[in-house]
Enzyme design. Structure first.
Site, PDB file in Angstrom:
ATOM      1  N   ALA A 470       0.824  -1.211   0.000  1.00  0.00           N
ATOM      2  CA  ALA A 470       0.000   0.000   0.000  1.00  0.00           C
ATOM      3  C   ALA A 470       0.858   1.261   0.000  1.00  0.00           C
ATOM      4  O   ALA A 470       0.691   2.149  -0.840  1.00  0.00           O
ATOM      5  CB  ALA A 470      -0.939  -0.016   1.202  1.00  0.00           C
ATOM      6  N   ASP A 496      10.353  -6.731  -3.263  1.00  0.00           N
ATOM      7  CA  ASP A 496       9.238  -7.242  -2.459  1.00  0.00           C
ATOM      8  C   ASP A 496       9.072  -8.709  -2.835  1.00  0.00           C
ATOM      9  O   ASP A 496       8.982  -9.040  -4.023  1.00  0.00           O
ATOM     10  CB  ASP A 496       7.951  -6.465  -2.741  1.00  0.00           C
ATOM     11  CG  ASP A 496       6.878  -6.715  -1.693  1.00  0.00           C
ATOM     12  OD1 ASP A 496       6.658  -7.882  -1.342  1.00  0.00           O
ATOM     13  OD2 ASP A 496       6.247  -5.737  -1.242  1.00  0.00           O
ATOM     14  N   ARG A 507      -6.540  -0.796  -1.908  1.00  0.00           N
ATOM     15  CA  ARG A 507      -5.660   0.275  -1.436  1.00  0.00           C
ATOM     16  C   ARG A 507      -4.322   0.327  -2.183  1.00  0.00           C
ATOM     17  O   ARG A 507      -3.672   1.355  -2.207  1.00  0.00           O
ATOM     18  CB  ARG A 507      -5.411   0.147   0.071  1.00  0.00           C
ATOM     19  CG  ARG A 507      -4.754  -1.152   0.466  1.00  0.00           C
ATOM     20  CD  ARG A 507      -4.884  -1.441   1.957  1.00  0.00           C
ATOM     21  NE  ARG A 507      -4.050  -2.566   2.341  1.00  0.00           N
ATOM     22  CZ  ARG A 507      -4.350  -3.821   2.075  1.00  0.00           C
ATOM     23  NH1 ARG A 507      -5.453  -4.119   1.436  1.00  0.00           N
ATOM     24  NH2 ARG A 507      -3.549  -4.787   2.463  1.00  0.00           N
ATOM     25  N   LYS A 520       4.411  -8.466  -6.662  1.00  0.00           N
ATOM     26  CA  LYS A 520       4.065  -7.065  -6.413  1.00  0.00           C
ATOM     27  C   LYS A 520       5.091  -6.104  -7.004  1.00  0.00           C
ATOM     28  O   LYS A 520       4.739  -5.110  -7.645  1.00  0.00           O
ATOM     29  CB  LYS A 520       3.949  -6.809  -4.907  1.00  0.00           C
ATOM     30  CG  LYS A 520       2.675  -7.323  -4.268  1.00  0.00           C
ATOM     31  CD  LYS A 520       2.582  -6.891  -2.810  1.00  0.00           C
ATOM     32  CE  LYS A 520       1.247  -7.312  -2.208  1.00  0.00           C
ATOM     33  NZ  LYS A 520       1.129  -6.902  -0.788  1.00  0.00           N
ATOM     34  N   ASP A 568       5.930  -3.781   6.468  1.00  0.00           N
ATOM     35  CA  ASP A 568       4.777  -4.030   7.319  1.00  0.00           C
ATOM     36  C   ASP A 568       5.140  -4.780   8.597  1.00  0.00           C
ATOM     37  O   ASP A 568       4.262  -5.318   9.268  1.00  0.00           O
ATOM     38  CB  ASP A 568       3.705  -4.817   6.547  1.00  0.00           C
ATOM     39  CG  ASP A 568       4.214  -6.175   6.072  1.00  0.00           C
ATOM     40  OD1 ASP A 568       5.387  -6.495   6.338  1.00  0.00           O
ATOM     41  OD2 ASP A 568       3.433  -6.906   5.437  1.00  0.00           O
ATOM     42  N   ASN A 569       6.432  -4.827   8.935  1.00  0.00           N
ATOM     43  CA  ASN A 569       6.797  -5.503  10.179  1.00  0.00           C
ATOM     44  C   ASN A 569       8.045  -4.865  10.769  1.00  0.00           C
ATOM     45  O   ASN A 569       8.895  -4.314  10.052  1.00  0.00           O
ATOM     46  CB  ASN A 569       7.004  -7.003   9.956  1.00  0.00           C
ATOM     47  CG  ASN A 569       8.198  -7.304   9.083  1.00  0.00           C
ATOM     48  OD1 ASN A 569       9.310  -7.468   9.570  1.00  0.00           O
ATOM     49  ND2 ASN A 569       7.975  -7.356   7.753  1.00  0.00           N
ATOM     50  N   CYS A 624      -1.878 -19.811  31.678  1.00  0.00           N
ATOM     51  CA  CYS A 624      -3.137 -20.305  32.243  1.00  0.00           C
ATOM     52  C   CYS A 624      -4.279 -19.340  31.961  1.00  0.00           C
ATOM     53  O   CYS A 624      -5.424 -19.756  31.752  1.00  0.00           O
ATOM     54  CB  CYS A 624      -2.992 -20.543  33.746  1.00  0.00           C
ATOM     55  SG  CYS A 624      -2.705 -19.034  34.708  1.00  0.00           S
TER      56      CYS A 624
END
Length: 868
Positions: A470, A496, A507, A520, A568-569, A624
Site C-alpha cells: 500500500a 518485495d 488500497r 508485487k 509491514d513488520n 493459564c
C-alpha cells in the site's frame, strides 16, 4: 532457494501492461445520473476497510455520491482515494485542458493527453481502480442546482467568491450537502470543511469502547469503583460508562449511562449515591459509552472572517495558520484581478501579493495578524502556480478521509480550517529567478519551486525502496511523478517477495484484478513506468534480510543516495535501519495502521535512527489465563493465533518432517526425550490417525468436533473442576476478578457465526490435506445438513484433571519420569501409521500471514472465525 535477482525486461512490461481490464461500469442514464445500486460489500476486496470502518459505515459510504471539481494533481488524488474506498459514484468536473504542468502531479495523465479535457482524460484509468463505482464527468460550467445530486462536494480550484456561493447553497440545502474546499499551492496547502448547521458524528475516534473489570464498588456518595490492576484504565473525566455482570450491587446493571470523574489508572469515582444499594459481592464489567457528538459548522462566508481555532499540524509554527489564512485570500485576489498566478521568482508579483495580504489584514481590525512574514509570503507567491505531487498526495489523503467522514459520520471531521506548509523543503541556497524558469518539460511545476539544479539531482539519484504494498504503491507513484531516478545515471531499485492478492486491490492502486498472483514489485514497477516512461527502475523479488546480503551487498549499499521503507513488520524495519546506519544512508520510514500513520526521517549525523527508540515490550498474558481464564479480547486472539498455528502450520510441518526423514525424526525425538518431544509426537499421530481427513465430510466432522471441544467440553470440564462456588485455599472465591465464570456454547446450525466457524475451519483443514472443496460447501443449507450428520459424543467430565492456575507457569505440558519410554512407544506407533499412508503423501502447512489467499471466496475469513 532464494529467488533470482531480476529486473523488469521489455517483454515482461508489455505482457503485464497489455492485459485487458474488465468492462467498466455502465454510464448512468440521462434521467437518473445517480442510478441506484445496492450497497453490497465485497468482503474479500474491502476486508481492511471493514475492519477500520465497520459494516454500517461501509454501507453508508457505498450509497454516497460525490463531486470532485478540479482535476489537477489534488483532484486526481482525491478521486483515486474515493474510488478505491468504494463510494457509489464520483462525478469529475473540470472545464480546463491538460497541459505539461499537470504531469507533475496527476498520475492519470500522460503527454498524449495534453490538450484534452482534464476530467475526461482521467476517467479510463480511474475506472480501472474499481468497476463498481459509477464515474461520470461535467466539462462545462457548474451550477449550484447541480450540487443537489451529491452527498458531498469537493472543490480544488475555485475562487472564494464562487466557493461562498456554492457553500451557502450546500449549507442551507435539506439535507445539508458536505462542502470541502482544498488547495495546494507550491509548498502550501489548505482545507476548509462545512458539513452543515448541525452534523452528527456517530463515532468520534473509531476506537472500541474502553472496558475494565470491576474489583470493588463502595457504598458511598460518590461511589469509588476499583478495577483489577492487570490493565490500566483508559477512561477520562466526564466519560459515560455502563455496568454489567455486577453481583450484589445489581442496581448498576440497569444499562443506564453514568458519568465518571477522578479517573485514575485503576479506579474512578462514580457520580452516584450508592449508599442504599446492595453490597458489592463480586464480578462486573464497566464499559465506556460513546455518545454521538453534534457539530455546528459555520459557512465559508462567516468562517473566513472569523475562522476560530485552526487545526495545528506543527506546533513549532504556532503563528503560521493565521498568516496562511491571509496568504490564500491574497492569492485569490491576485488571480481575480490579474487573471493569472504570480510568476515564479518575480519580485514584483511577490510584492503585489504581499500588498494584497497587508490590505486584507488591515481590514480585520482587532483580529488582524500582528506581524506579516514577508519572506514566507514571497515563497508562497513564487510557487503558487505549482501543484506538487507530494503535497497533492498528502492533501488528497486528508480530503478523501474528510469525505468518508462526511458520508458516514465516522471519525471527528476537520473543524474547519487546516493549513500546512513545507518551506523547510526548499534548497538552503537562495534560488535565482533564472533557475525557476520553465523548460517546457513535465517537471516545470517542480522546477518553478525547487529550481532546475535540484531537479537534475533528483533525476540522477539512486534509491532503494523496500516493499511495494500500500505505501510502496504510493511512493512509487510519487517518485515517478517527481522524476526521481528518471535519467540514465539514476536508478530506483524496488524489492518485495510478496504476490498480489484480491484484498490488496482496495488500497494498492497500482495493481488490477488481472494482476492477482503476480509479483508485487514487478507489477508496481511496470505501472510506475507507465506513469513516467523515463523512470529507470529494477524490480526484484528478494526479501531484504541477512540471507540476501549476497544480492544487496556492500557495493549495492555504497551506491545508494537514500532508502525508502514501505514495510509491514518491525523486524524488517530494524534490519534496514541497521544497514542504513552502517552505510550512513538517509532513510525515510513510515507505517500505517487503519486510519493512523507515522513517518520518520532518518538523516545520518543529524537525527536519531529508527532503532534508537523502542516501544516497551508488550505485557505477555500468563499461559493459564490465555487457555483457561481469558478476560479480554487480546487473550482470546492470542489463544486463537496459537491454536491456528498449532493445528494448521506446525503440526502439518512436523508431519512432513517425519515423512521426509523418519529415522532422523525419531532420533531427534529420542535425543530430546522431554515432554515437548512427547507432545509433538502425540500431535503428529493424532493428525495422521484419529483426525486424518480423506473427504470434505471428514473435514466438516473434524471442525464440528473442534467446535464442541473448544466452546463446550473445555468449558464444562473447567466448571466441573472449579464450580461457580469454588473457593481458593485461602478461603476467597475462586471466580473473582479478573476471572469470569464461563458458560458453554450450544451448537446450532441455524446460527450464522457457528456455521461460519465450521465453514472456515473445514476449508482450512481440507487445504492442509489437499482435499478439494465441493461447490455445495458454499450453500449454507447444504452445509448445515452435512454438519447435522456429525455424531457428537456426550461429554463426560473427568475426575482429577489438573488445570493450570499458576500464572508463573510457562507451559501447560506436564513432565513425566517415563517420558523416554512413552516416546519410544509413540515412535513405534507413528512408524506403523506411516505404512498405511498412500505413496507420496504430504500435508500443506498454512501460514497465518498468507491466510488471505485462502479466504475461500465465500465472504468468510477463517482467521476471524477461529477467534469467535
Amino acid at each position: 532457494m532464494l529467488p533470482r535477482k531480476r529486473g523488469v525486461d521489455a517483454g515482461e512490461v508489455q505482457d503485464l501492461h497489455n492485459k485487458a481490464p474488465r468492462p467498466a461500469a455502465p454510464a448512468p442514464a440521462q434521467d437518473d445520473p445517480m442510478a441506484a445500486r445496492a450497497p453490497e460489500i465485497d468482503e474479500d476486496l474491502h476486508s481492511r476497510q471493514l475492519a477500520v470502518y465497520g459494516r454500517e459505515t461501509m454501507k453508508r459510504l457505498f450509497g454516497s455520491n460525490v463531486l470532485v471539481s478540479g482535476l489537477q494533481g489534488l483532484g486526481a488524488e482525491i478521486a483515486k482515494n474515493l474510488v478505491l474506498a468504494g463510494v457509489k459514484s464520483v462525478t469529475l468536473h473540470d472545464d480546463g485542458k491538460v497541459d505539461l504542468w499537470d504531469l507533475s502531479s496527476n498520475f492519470f495523465l500522460s503527454e498524449k493527453d495534453v490538450g484534452q479535457n482534464r476530467a475526461q482524460a482521467c476517467v479510463p484509468k480511474l475506472q480501472e481502480l474499481n468497476n463498481a463505482v459509477i464515474i461520470s464527468t461535467i466539462t462545462g460550467d457548474l451550477t449550484k442546482e447541480q450540487l443537489s445530486n451529491f452527498q458531498a462536494v469537493v472543490f480544488t480550484d475555485i475562487s472564494i467568491e464562487k466557493a461562498v456561493e456554492f457553500d451557502d447553497y450546500c449549507h442551507s440545502h435539506q439535507p445539508p450537502i458536505a462542502f470541502i474546499k482544498s488547495e495546494v499551492r507550491g509548498l502550501f496547502g489548505s482545507v476548509f470543511c462545512d458539513f452543515g448547521p448541525e452534523f452528527t458524528v456517530l463515532d468520534v475516534d473509531g476506537e472500541e469502547p474502553h472496558t475494565g473489570i470491576v474489583a470493588s464498588i463502595s457504598n458511598d456518595n460518590p461511589a469509588l469503583v476499583s478495577c483489577v490492576d492487570d490493565e490500566r484504565l483508559e477512561f477520562q473525566d466526564g466519560d459515560l460508562v455502563i455496568f454489567s455482570e455486577v453481583h450484589g450491587m445489581t442496581e448498576l446493571n440497569d444499562g443506564k449511562p453514568r458519568k465518571i470523574k477522578s479517573a485514575r489508572p485503576y479506579s474512578f469515582t462514580l457520580e452516584e449515591d450508592t449508599t442504599s444499594y446492595g453490597t458489592y459481592i463480586r464480578g462486573g464489567i464497566v464499559t465506556q459509552v460513546k455518545p454521538p457528538k453534534v457539530l455546528k459548522f459555520k459557512t465559508l462566508k462567516e468562517a473566513i472572517k472569523e475562522p476560530g481555532e485552526f487545526l495545528m499540524s506543527d506546533f513549532s509554527k504556532f503563528d503560521r495558520p493565521p498568516l496562511l489564512h491571509l496568504a490564500f485570500q491574497a492569492l485569490d485576489k491576485f488571480r481575480t484581478e490579474l487573471l493569472r498566478f504570480p510568476i515564479a521568482g518575480s519580485a514584483d508579483d511577490a510584492q503585489k501579493l504581499i500588498d494584497f495580504a497587508i490590505s486584507i489584514n488591515e481590514s480585520l481590525g482587532e483580529s488582524k495578524v500582528e506581524e506579516t512574514d514577508k519572506k514566507l509570503l514571497q515563497h508562497f507567491a513564487s510557487g503558487s502556480r505549482a501543484v506538487l505531487n507530494p503535497m497533492a498526495a498528502m492533501f488528497g489523503g486528508i480530503v478523501g478521509q474528510e469525505v468518508v467522514k462526511a458520508c458516514s459520520g465516522k471519525f471527528h471531521p476537520l473543524y474547519q480550517f487546516f493549513y500546512f506548509d513545507s518551506v523547510e523543503s526548499l534548497p538552503v541556497e537562495p534560488l535565482e529567478a533564472s533557475d525557476l524558469k520553465p523548460e517546457n518539460s513535465r517537471y516545470d511545476a517542480q522546477i518553478s519551486v525547487f529550481g532546475a539544479k535540484l531537479q537534475k539531482k533528483l533525476e540522477q539519484s539512486k534509491i532503494f525502496m523496500v516493499g511495494s504494498g500500500a505505501l510502496g504503491c504510493e511512493f512509487l507513484k510519487n517518485l515517478a511523478l517527481m522524476g526521481i531516478s528518471c535519467s540514465e545515471n539514476g536508478k530506483l531499485t524496488v524489492t518485495d517477495d510478496d504476490v498480489i492478492e484480491k484484498s490488496n486491490l482496495s488500497r494498492q492502486f497500482l495493481f488490477r484484478d488481472w494482476n492477482i498472483g503476480q509479483p508485487k514489485s514487478t507489477v508496481a514497477a511496470t505501472a510506475a513506468m507507465a506513469i513516467n516512461p523515463k523512470l529507470h527502475v529494477e524490480a526484484l523479488q528478494n526479501r531484504a534480510s541477512p540471507e540476501t546480503e549476497n544480492v544487496f551487498n556492500d557495493a549495492f549499499w555504497e551506491s545508494l543516495d537514500a532508502v525508502v521503507n514501505a514495510l509491514d513488520n518491525v523486524t524488517a524495519r530494524m534490519y534496514i535501519d541497521s544497514r542504513c546506519v552502517y552505510f550512513q544512508k538517509p532513510l525515510l520510514e513510515s507505517g500505517t495502521l487503519g486510519a493512523k500513520c507515522n513517518t520518520q526521517m532518518v538523516i545520518p549525523h543529524l537525527t536519531e535512527n529508527y532503532g534508537a527508540s523502542r516501544d516497551p515490550p508488550e505485557k505477555q498474558a500468563p499461559m493459564c489465563t490465555v487457555h483457561s481464564f481469558p478476560h479480554n479480547i487480546d487473550h482470546c486472539l492470542t489463544w486463537a493465533r496459537s491454536e491456528f498455528e498449532g493445528l494448521l502450520e506446525k503440526t502439518p510441518t512436523e508431519v512432513n518432517a517425519f515423512l521426509s526423514n523418519p529415522s532422523g525424526y525419531a532420533t531427534a525425538a529420542r535425543t530430546a526425550g522431554d515432554a515437548q518431544a512427547r507432545d509433538q509426537l502425540e500431535r503428529v499421530i493424532e493428525c495422521l490417525d484419529r483426525d486424518k481427513c480423506e473427504t470434505f465430510q471428514d473435514c466438516i466432522t473434524w471442525a464440528r468436533l473442534k467446535f464442541e471441544d473448544y466452546f463446550a467440553n473445555r468449558v464444562k470440564q473447567l466448571t466441573f473442576t472449579f464450580p461457580e462456588d469454588a473457593m481458593t485455599s485461602s478461603g476467597a472465591p475462586f471466580w473473582s476478578a479478573p476471572k469470569r465464570f464461563p458458560r458453554p456454547l450450544e451448537f446450532s446450525s441455524a446460527d450464522p457465526s457457528h456455521l461460519n466457524f465450521l465453514l472456515a475451519a473445514s476449508i482450512l483443514r481440507a487445504e492442509t490435506f489437499g482435499i478439494p472443496i465441493p461447490d455445495w460447501a458454499k450453500n449454507p443449507k447444504k452445509l448445515a445438513e452435512a454438519v447435522d450428520k456429525v455424531i457428537v459424543p456426550d461429554f463426560q467430565p473427568k475426575q482429577g484433571v489438573k488445570i493450570e492456575t499458576d500464572e508463573k507457569a510457562t507451559s501447560l505440558s506436564s513432565a513425566s519420569v517415563d517420558d523416554a519410554a512413552v516416546i519410544e512407544e509413540l515412535i513405534a506407533k507413528l512408524e506403523a501409521i506411516s505404512k498405511t499412508l498412500p505413496p507420496g503423501f504430504h500435508m500443506n502447512p498454512i501460514q497465518f500471514e498468507k491466510l488471505a489467499l485462502l479466504t475461500c471466496g465465500h465472504g468468510t475469513t477463517a482467521s476471524l472465525k477461529l477467534t469467535s
